[in-house]
Design an enzyme around this catalytic site. Structure first.
Site, short mmCIF file in Angstrom:
data_model
loop_
_atom_site.label_atom_id
_atom_site.label_comp_id
_atom_site.label_asym_id
_atom_site.label_seq_id
_atom_site.Cartn_x
_atom_site.Cartn_y
_atom_site.Cartn_z
N ARG A 292 -4.99 -0.86 4.51
CA ARG A 292 -4.41 0.32 5.13
C ARG A 292 -4.79 1.60 4.42
NH1 ARG A 292 1.54 -0.25 5.22
NH2 ARG A 292 1.62 -2.41 4.54
N GLU B 73 -1.71 -9.54 -2.26
CA GLU B 73 -2.13 -9.17 -0.91
C GLU B 73 -2.40 -7.68 -0.87
OE1 GLU B 73 0.62 -10.21 2.25
OE2 GLU B 73 -0.24 -8.69 3.57
N LYS C 190 2.88 -16.19 8.43
CA LYS C 190 3.75 -15.09 8.01
C LYS C 190 4.82 -14.95 9.10
CE LYS C 190 3.11 -10.13 7.10
NZ LYS C 190 2.14 -9.18 6.51
N THR D 90 -3.02 -6.97 6.39
CA THR D 90 -3.20 -6.05 7.52
C THR D 90 -4.59 -6.19 8.13
OG1 THR D 90 -2.00 -4.51 6.04
CG2 THR D 90 -2.33 -3.81 8.31
O1 LIG Z 1 0.70 -4.44 6.39
C1 LIG Z 1 1.12 -5.55 6.62
O2 LIG Z 1 0.44 -6.45 7.09
C2 LIG Z 1 2.52 -5.84 6.28
O3 LIG Z 1 2.81 -6.92 5.82
C3 LIG Z 1 3.54 -4.79 6.48
C4 LIG Z 1 4.40 -4.44 5.28
O4 LIG Z 1 3.67 -3.78 4.30
C5 LIG Z 1 5.05 -5.62 4.65
O5 LIG Z 1 5.79 -6.24 5.63
C6 LIG Z 1 5.88 -5.25 3.49
O6 LIG Z 1 7.10 -4.86 3.93
P1 LIG Z 1 8.23 -4.33 2.96
O7 LIG Z 1 8.34 -5.31 1.84
O8 LIG Z 1 9.45 -4.27 3.81
O9 LIG Z 1 7.78 -2.98 2.50
#
Ligand SMILES: O=C(O)C(=O)C[C@H](O)[C@H](O)COP(=O)(O)O
Length: 204
Positions: free
Chosen positions: A45, A41, A128, A68
């Site tokens: 960003r 994924e 999700k 994202t």
């Molecule tokens: O951008 C998105 O759509 C996301 O999914 C946000 C975060 O990048 C993930 O939730 C990963 O989160 P962590 O594993 O806690 O770093």
């Protein structure tokens, strides 16, 4: 089985990637595929994200999606770059309808009963669960799953290698997402492959 479910069951962990430099894309994808995590994924960003998707798609075995994705314009850009699936942090009707019309496997973010009901209304039932830990973690998801028997989830946000197994033990959880497999910065491909191999064994 739906195409999004097939993708969710391909590996226990979907690495959530923030690619700052397109030169990192292929080495990261190769290390993840070699370690047993082929579903990637790439979050939209960073300015490099769409080119990273294009580059990673050249890696044999990689299944590359965009994360994202916030609106139909970003959906179109992600599809134009060759994204094989789409992940969004939340679910709007606008994006949901656009993803369904594009006939692309879609994993929208949900965090409460209303989000899930909006998804079910659109004909979606693979979600999700984001932000997983900050939203109450396993007790919250278990409570939601007991109401929505047909829904299945990819919890993401705050999950680590140490906590992933507990999430994966839930019937409603098909896979988890997380950024821990690939730390930010210049890739240490040996470390990424090692982390991927450990993560790929989590469902056992
Ligand atoms: O951008 C998105 O759509 C996301 O999914 C946000 C975060 O990048 C993930 O939730 C990963 O989160 P962590 O594993 O806690 O770093």
């Amino acid at each position: 089985m739906s195409r999004i479910e097939t993708i969710m069951l391909t590996a226990p962990v979907i690495p959530v990637l923030v690619i700052e430099d397109v030169a990192h894309a292929v080495p990261i994808a190769q290390a993840l595929v070699a370690g047993g995590l082929p579903v990637l994924e790439v979050t939209l960003r960073t300015p490099a994200a769409l080119d990273a998707i294009r580059a990673m798609k050249q890696v044999p075995g990689a299944i590359v999606g965009a994360g994202t994705v916030l609106n139909p314009a970003q959906l179109d850009a992600a599809l134009e770059a060759g994204s094989e699936f789409i992940v969004s942090p939340g679910l709007t009707e606008t994006l949901g309808k656009a993803a369904i019309a594009a006939d692309v496997p879609f994993l929208p973010g949900t965090v409460n009963a209303g989000d899930i009901m909006r998804g079910l209304d659109l004909g979606l039932n693979r979600f999700k669960f984001f932000p997983a830990v900050a939203s109450g973690g396993i007790p919250t998801l278990s409570a939601l799953a007991s109401v929505f028997g047909e829904a299945r989830f990819c919890p993401t946000g705050g999950i680590s290698f140490a906590s992933a197994r507990e999430w994966l033990a839930l019937d409603a959880v098909l896979c988890v997402g997380g950024s821990w497999v690939v730390p930010k910065g210049a890739p240490d491909v040996a470390a990424i492959e090692t982390a991927a191999r450990a993560a790929s064994g989590l469902r056992a």
